[in-house]
Design an enzyme around this catalytic site. Structure first.
Site, PDB file in Angstrom:
ATOM      1  N   GLU A 322       0.830  -1.199   0.000  1.00 55.15           N
ATOM      2  CA  GLU A 322       0.000   0.000   0.000  1.00 55.15           C
ATOM      3  C   GLU A 322       0.869   1.256   0.000  1.00 55.15           C
ATOM      4  O   GLU A 322       1.710   1.428   0.885  1.00 55.15           O
ATOM      5  CB  GLU A 322      -0.869   0.050   1.252  1.00 55.15           C
ATOM      6  CG  GLU A 322      -1.914  -1.025   1.374  1.00 55.15           C
ATOM      7  CD  GLU A 322      -2.726  -0.845   2.649  1.00 55.15           C
ATOM      8  OE1 GLU A 322      -3.960  -0.833   2.550  1.00 55.15           O
ATOM      9  OE2 GLU A 322      -2.137  -0.713   3.735  1.00 55.15           O
ATOM     10  N   CYS A 323       0.666   2.140  -0.953  1.00 49.10           N
ATOM     11  CA  CYS A 323       1.283   3.461  -0.990  1.00 49.10           C
ATOM     12  C   CYS A 323       2.805   3.385  -0.825  1.00 49.10           C
ATOM     13  O   CYS A 323       3.502   3.077  -1.781  1.00 49.10           O
ATOM     14  CB  CYS A 323       0.645   4.374   0.051  1.00 49.10           C
ATOM     15  SG  CYS A 323       0.893   6.142  -0.268  1.00 49.10           S
TER      16      CYS A 323
END
Length: 445
Positions: A322-323
Site C-alpha cells: 500500500e502506498c
C-alpha cells in the site's frame, strides 16, 4: 446480540479550519487528565495515521479511527460505547474544520451525540473571537457547542477580552498562551512520527502543564453512548501466517486492520525492512504505507532483506503493498534531491517524489468479494509499464488510483480500511483472485 450502554464525559475537539492547533490541544488534554489519574480514550475522525501515534502516547491507550463512511456508523457507535464502559473521558479529534468534508466532524459528533469543543487560534483577534464562536455554534442548530478554547493568546488580558466577547450560552474552557511546548514538528504528510521524537513524553507533560495553568482541568459534559456489539469476524484466515512490515519507513497501519487480521485467525509477525536481514517464515506479506522516501538509502543497502522479499514474491506468495509499500516495490525510488535508489524491482518503473501533493481523498475498491473503503494521500508518482487490473472509485478528492496485480502481489497507492471488506481482505492474503466490479455492477458491501 449484546447491547452496550455507558455514560462518560466526552467532546469532539475541532476547529474552524486546519492549522488552529487542535491536534496538540487534544494530545495535551489527554495527557493532562491522564496525569490526574483518569483513564482517557482518544479517537480520530477520518483517515489519519500520524495524529493517532501521538495521541496513543498522550493517553496511554489505543487510538482508533471513526468515520461514518469509511468505518461505518455502527462501528463508530460501538467503539465509543465500548470505550465509555471504563473511560473517565473520551476525546475525538476532528479533521479539518468542523463542517468541512462529507461526512464532516460535525456529522460524526451529531451521530454520536457528542458536543463539539472548537479550538480557535486567537492570534491577532479580539472581539471577533466571539463572532467566530457564535458562527460555529449557530451554523447547525443540531450541533451543540457549549464551550470553546482560545489558542495562542498573547497575554492574560488578551484572554479576558476573548472571554468577554463570547455570546450568552458559550463559555471559555481555557485560553492557551503561545508556548513552544504546544508545537510538534511536521513534514509533508503531517506530524513527525511519534517514534521519531525521543522527548515526546516530556513535550506532552510540558504541554499538559500549560493547559493546567490555563485552568483547563474541567471535564466536558457527560453523554450516554449505546451500541450493539458486532458479530465476531469469520475465521477466513485461520492458519495463515502474515508478516507485516513495521518500522520508521513502514508505519501507516490502522489498529483496526491488525485487529481484523488477528480476529480472522491469522498469526501476525512483525519485521523491519530497515534493520532485519530476513523475513519471518510467513505465508503472506504486507508492506503498508509510510516514509520509504526518507529511508531510501538504508532500504537499498539492506540486500538480504530485499532478496528475501523478492524470493517471497517469486514463489507466488500473497503480498499486499500500500502506498509507501508500492513505492518500495518499484525498481527505483527517486528523492526530491535527485538521489535514486534501486529497491525491490517487483513493479517495473520508478516512484518519484513530487514538489506537491499528487492525490488526496476518500476512495473504495469495489469487487464481487466486497467493497473495501479507504483513502489516498501521497506526494509521489509512479511511472510504470504495467496496466492495472482495477481502479478504485473516487468518493471525494483527486482521481481514482490504479490497482496492480501480478504473481500474488496486489499493489496500489490506495490505503484500505480492512474491516469494511473482510472477505476481500482474506482473499488477498490467501493469494486468491478477486473480481473487480464495473461501474454499473453492485458490490456485496
Amino acid at each position: 446480540m449484546k447491547t452496550i450502554t455507558a455514560t462518560t464525559a466526552a467532546a469532539m475537539i475541532t476547529a474552524p479550519g486546519s492549522g488552529q492547533g487542535k491536534s496538540m490541544v487534544t494530545a495535551a488534554l489527554a495527557r493532562l487528565h491522564r496525569n490526574a489519574g483518569l483513564k482517557v480514550r482518544v479517537f480520530k475522525h477520518g483517515p489519519d495515521y500520524l495524529d493517532p501515534m501521538v495521541l496513543e502516547v498522550a493517553s496511554g491507550q489505543p487510538v482508533y479511527q471513526l468515520h461514518p463512511w469509511m468505518t461505518g456508523e455502527h462501528e463508530c457507535r460501538w467503539r465509543l460505547a465500548e470505550a465509555a464502559q471504563d473511560a473517565d473521558l473520551i476525546l475525538v479529534e476532528g479533521s479539518m474544520g468542523l463542517f468541512d468534508g462529507d461526512p464532516s466532524s460535525a456529522d460524526l459528533a451529531k451521530l454520536m451525540g457528542i458536543p463539539a469543543l472548537p479550538v480557535i487560534d486567537a492570534r491577532g483577534m479580539a472581539q471577533t473571537f466571539g463572532a467566530v464562536a457564535l458562527g460555529l455554534a449557530s451554523f447547525d442548530p443540531d450541533m451543540p457547542i457549549y464551550q470553546v478554547i482560545a489558542n495562542r493568546i498573547g497575554s492574560a488580558r488578551h484572554g479576558e477580552m476573548l472571554r468577554d466577547s463570547l455570546p450568552p450560552g458559550i463559555g471559555l474552557l481555557g485560553a492557551i498562551p503561545r508556548n513552544e511546548a504546544m508545537n510538534i514538528p511536521d513534514r509533508h504528510l503531517g506530524l513527525v512520527q511519534a517514534g521519531e521524537l525521543g522527548d515526546l513524553d516530556t513535550r506532552l507533560d510540558q504541554a499538559a502543564a500549560v493547559l493546567a495553568e490555563a485552568g483547563m482541568e474541567i471535564l466536558p459534559k457527560a453523554v450516554t453512548l449505546s451500541a450493539d456489539a458486532p458479530e465476531p469476524p469469520p475465521p477466513l484466515l485461520s492458519g495463515v501466517r502474515i508478516a507485516i512490515a513495521r518500522d520508521a519507513a513502514f508505519s501507516f497501519i490502522y489498529r483496526a486492520n491488525v485487529d481484523l487480521l488477528g480476529g480472522m485467525g491469522a498469526e501476525l509477525l512483525f519485521f523491519s525492512p530497515l534493520t532485519d536481514k530476513a523475513l519471518p517464515e510467513a505465508d503472506a506479506l504486507w508492506l503498508p504505507g509510510g516514509y520509504p522516501e526518507l529511508h531510501g538509502a538504508t532500504l537499498a543497502a539492506n540486500t538480504p532483506m530485499l532478496e528475501a522479499i523478492k524470493a517471497h514474491h517469486q514463489a507466488g506468495k500473497p503480498m499486499l503493498a500500500e502506498c509507501g509499500g508500492l513505492m518500495a516495490c518499484a525498481e527505483e525510488l527517486a528523492e526530491r534531491d535527485g538521489n535514486i535508489h534501486a529497491l525491490l524491482g517487483l513493479v517495473p518503473g520508478r516512484a518519484s517524489m513530487a514538489d506537491r501533493l499528487q492525490a488526496l481523498g476518500l476512495q473504495s475498491l469495489n469487487t464481487q468479494e466486497g467493497r473495501l473503503r479507504g483513502h489516498t494521500y501521497h506526494h509521489s508518482r509512479l511511472e510504470t509499464s504495467w496496466q492495472p487490473i482495477a481502479r478504485t472509485r473516487k468518493i471525494a478528492g483527486t482521481e481514482a488510483e490504479p490497482v496492480f496485480c501480478h504473481n500474488g502481489l496486489v499493489a496500489s497507492y490506495f490505503h484500505g480500511y480492512f474491516p469494511s471488506a473482510p472477505a476481500l481482505v482474506a482473499t488477498i492474503f490467501r493469494g486468491q483472485p478477486f473480481h473487480p466490479l464495473t461501474e454499473k455492477e453492485p458490490s456485496h458491501a
